[in-house]
Scaffold this active site. Structure first.
Site, short mmCIF file in Angstrom:
data_model
loop_
_atom_site.label_atom_id
_atom_site.label_comp_id
_atom_site.label_asym_id
_atom_site.label_seq_id
_atom_site.Cartn_x
_atom_site.Cartn_y
_atom_site.Cartn_z
N LYS A 101 0.83 -1.21 0.00
CA LYS A 101 0.00 0.00 0.00
C LYS A 101 0.87 1.25 0.00
CE LYS A 101 -2.42 -1.07 3.65
NZ LYS A 101 -3.39 -0.99 4.75
N ASP A 151 -0.84 5.47 10.48
CA ASP A 151 -1.55 4.30 9.95
C ASP A 151 -2.37 3.62 11.04
OD1 ASP A 151 -2.08 2.65 7.71
OD2 ASP A 151 -0.71 1.13 8.46
N LYS A 180 -4.37 7.52 7.56
CA LYS A 180 -5.38 6.50 7.24
C LYS A 180 -6.69 6.87 7.91
CE LYS A 180 -5.22 2.20 8.96
NZ LYS A 180 -4.76 0.80 9.06
#
Length: 705
Positions: free
Chosen positions: A123, A243, A283
């Site tokens: 990712k 994240d 995120k």
């Protein structure tokens, strides 16, 4: 003899009889599907140059809602609720097989062998390849220095990916990094709240900051100040990644509400440490609630450009997406807001950052479009997975078309986001070293139950759940056995770490996640039955052991008694140990009973004390669990000074603080000590469960039903 044609051969034969147009249409359809996987993005247009309202006006209003967004939330949750009765392990296997980017990680590993390649690695590689997260112009003005800070980063794949990208694209950059995450070595953190995989962390500890309280909890104001100070001591921060998430498995329909406070804290950290023109990667999940809209509006006012991106390698059926924030406008732009943000740092749920009239209608309309776009992506995938699950009847094999899509997606990924092989010497830790780590305490098996069944379990009493673990613990039977440790000739290095006190062990590096859950249940049951006679070992077995020891042992000895089902205050343990050692003469033995080896402190204390004796014998026993016997005391001044130092530190500790570790973490993972401790913890889990069930009349009744 009759021969049956396989389904795959039937499909191939059938393809021979299709027309050219049919084959052409199918090929076009396949390529359209592949292309669609790479188009999950939304660019926020900063029309009118969005600006922040007066600082005095923030956090003064009540929560508000956008009807269109709430309607999207209801629609998505309705689709997700259809999964409630599917077995989670079967569903996970099914969706993993159908994930169109499933082969990307495998292809990268085979062709390029990146360090610590995971789904997170994949990712981040595509995000950093697609967006200019590394501000090369700013770096060139500071002698090519580049500093990145990674929040909620465990297990560390963003870091290894960034290293790979930098070394293969801009090798002249002088890079340094700092990371923070929930501390896997702090036993007060729950396995359900953190990533347990520490293979990379344990080899790069000098770059990790776990906060002033050693928890790694980013949402503590004390730790906010600590990470700011730590980052600034390293230099100018050019990139921050965040994240993080919060375990929402008990209420997945409210994931966004559950995680919004963490997002708030991640944003405050980022804007507190970033240099002008620095970048931030966050995120997020759905953006249906006013809290999320407020956070994104704040980011749109403090950065020059905002992009929303769902990576190709992000599992299609989840709500995960990344907010790419480029070009930080500078600390002076938000200096007046920081004191107010600090005031709400630990309790962002107590107010709403902006009132509805603070936010332009154009921004709201864009948020609705963005939310609808990603909601439709996710709902469509879930519906498709449900339809395939019903048709396949749990047959997880793929069709020729699906396999073709997997290959083309992997091909396109490598083409769109180029990658070159990195020499092993340029890796941070090295794949060989990471793969050589055989410990498996981070492995978590997918539950073989549905979400609905899992919900029912939450209402069960600890004893009922303990009963469910009985059979799974049977393989951990140990015949009476003695493990011997010899450390008197080895050197000892101390590293004393203090932090937040915990009353119950929530995780351990010295057993699997599953065994850690068993211990958590044992502690819960013991807390609930505190006024009963549930003590492990029991007073009766203590007395029996002492009586037999008096008959057998000719050597003078001291016995210290603990309980396997109780967590002792580490400072209190130190006081008991130092008092006992003061009365121990050369050649005497020391025996610890009920001393649980789940924590770094306890294992470290075993390691420390072993240097003052000829050898250590750990003997398993079905009645006492096990005994730890330190044979023949050798009063080494350097070791006794270490123990005294621990006592002195413990005496001046603030309330709520305790000594958490006394030995460098890697020293406890050696090939002699670590496997023994793991075996003992498996054995004690079984011993405690068997003892609780045998002593409890209700458990006996249920066992014989």
């Amino acid at each position: 003899m009759e021969f049956k044609m396989s389904k795959q051969n039937k499909k191939r034969r059938y393809s021979k009889y299709r027309s050219h147009d049919e084959l052409e249409n199918e090929s076009h359809n396949i390529h359209a599907i592949v292309d669609s996987v790479f188009k999950k993005s939304y660019n926020l247009e900063n029309v009118g140059n969005f600006s922040l309202p007066d600082p005095k006006s923030i956090f003064t209003g009540s929560p508000w809602h956008i009807e269109e967004l709430q309607a999207l939330k209801i629609e998505l949750n309705d689709v997700k609720s259809k999964l409630n009765n599917y077995c989670l392990s079967d569903w996970h296997q099914h969706t993993t097989q159908r994930n169109k980017a499933k082969d990307v990680e495998w292809r990268l590993r085979r062709q390029f062998d990146p360090e610590f390649v995971t789904q997170a690695w994949c990712k981040f590689h595509e995000i950093i390849s697609k967006y200019p997260l590394v501000p090369l112009e700013s770096i060139s003005l500071t002698n090519n220095k580049f500093l990145s800070v990674h929040l909620c980063e465990a297990p560390g794949a963003f870091i290894t990916c960034l290293n790979h990208w930098l070394k293969t694209n801009v090798p002249f950059v002088n890079w340094d990094w700092l990371a923070m995450t929930l501390n896997p070595y702090y036993e007060g953190n729950s396995n359900t709240d953190m990533i347990s995989d520490d293979r990379f962390i344990v080899s790069t500890l000098k770059n990790w900051y776990f906060g002033e309280d050693y928890t790694g909890n980013l949402m503590s104001l004390k730790n906010l100040d600590g990470i700011i100070q730590k980052a600034r001591s390293k230099g100018k921060v050019n990139l921050v990644t965040a994240d993080g998430s919060v375990n929402c498995s008990s209420n997945p329909g409210e994931q966004e509400v559950t995680v919004v406070n963490l997002h708030f804290c991640e944003i405050v950290v980022a804007i507190s440490i970033l240099e002008r023109n620095g970048n931030f990667l966050l995120k997020m999940f759905t953006i249906f609630e006013s809290h999320s809209i407020n956070l994104i509006y704040f980011l749109s006012c403090t950065f020059q450009r905002i992009h929303f991106y769902k990576p190709v390698t992000s599992k299609e059926g989840n709500s995960e997406m990344y907010v790419v924030c480029l070009g930080f406008k500078g600390p002076e732009n938000i200096s007046a807001y920081l004191p107010i943000l600090r005031r709400f740092y630990e309790d962002n749920g107590s107010g709403t950052m902006f009132q509805r009239n603070h936010i332009p209608q154009n921004f709201i309309e864009q948020m609705i479009s963005c939310a609808k776009l990603f909601k439709n992506y996710q709902a469509e995938v879930i519906k498709g997975n449900i339809a395939a699950y019903k048709c396949n009847n749990q047959d997880f094999s793929l069709t020729f078309k699906e396999k073709r899509i997997l290959k083309l997606v992997a091909d396109k990924y490598i083409s769109e986001f180029p990658i070159a092989r990195l020499h092993p010497d340029l890796q941070i830790v090295g794949n060989g070293r990471l793969k050589g780590n055989k410990k498996n305490h981070w492995i978590v098996e997918a539950p073989s139950e549905s979400f609905s069944e899992k919900q029912k379990k939450q209402d069960m009493q600890p004893l009922d759940v303990i009963l469910m673990y009985k059979n799974s613990l049977q393989p951990f039977h140990l015949n009476p056995q003695t493990f011997v440790l010899h450390t008197q000739n080895s050197s000892y290095e101390s590293l004393i770490v203090a932090g937040k006190y915990y009353s119950r062990i929530q995780n351990s590096r010295f057993c699997t996640v599953q065994i850690s859950r068993v211990f958590s249940l044992i502690f819960q049951f013991s807390d609930k039955e505190r006024n009963s006679s549930i003590n492990l070992p029991s007073d009766k077995n203590f007395s029996k052991f002492e009586s037999e020891a008096q008959k057998i042992w000719t050597n003078p000895h001291q016995i210290i008694k603990f309980r396997f089902n109780q967590v002792w205050n580490n400072n209190q343990t130190i006081a008991i140990i130092i008092q006992t050692l003061a009365n121990l003469l050369r050649g005497h033995d020391l025996v610890l009973l009920g001393f649980l080896l789940l924590s770094h402190f306890n294992v470290g204390l075993l390691h420390l004390l072993s240097h003052c004796f000829e050898r250590v014998e750990i003997t398993t026993d079905e009645e006492i669990g096990y005994s730890i016997t330190f044979r023949s005391f050798i009063p080494k001044e350097c070791i006794l000074n270490e123990v005294q130092s621990l006592s002195n530190i413990a005496k001046v500790m603030e309330d709520g603080t305790t000594i958490l570790s006394i030995t460098p973490i890697p020293d406890l993972y050696g090939p002699e000590l670590y496997p023994i401790v793991v075996k003992l913890n498996n054995w004690i889990a079984k011993y405690c469960v068997d003892s609780i069930l045998s002593e409890n009349s209700e458990a006996k009744r249920m066992l014989h039903q």
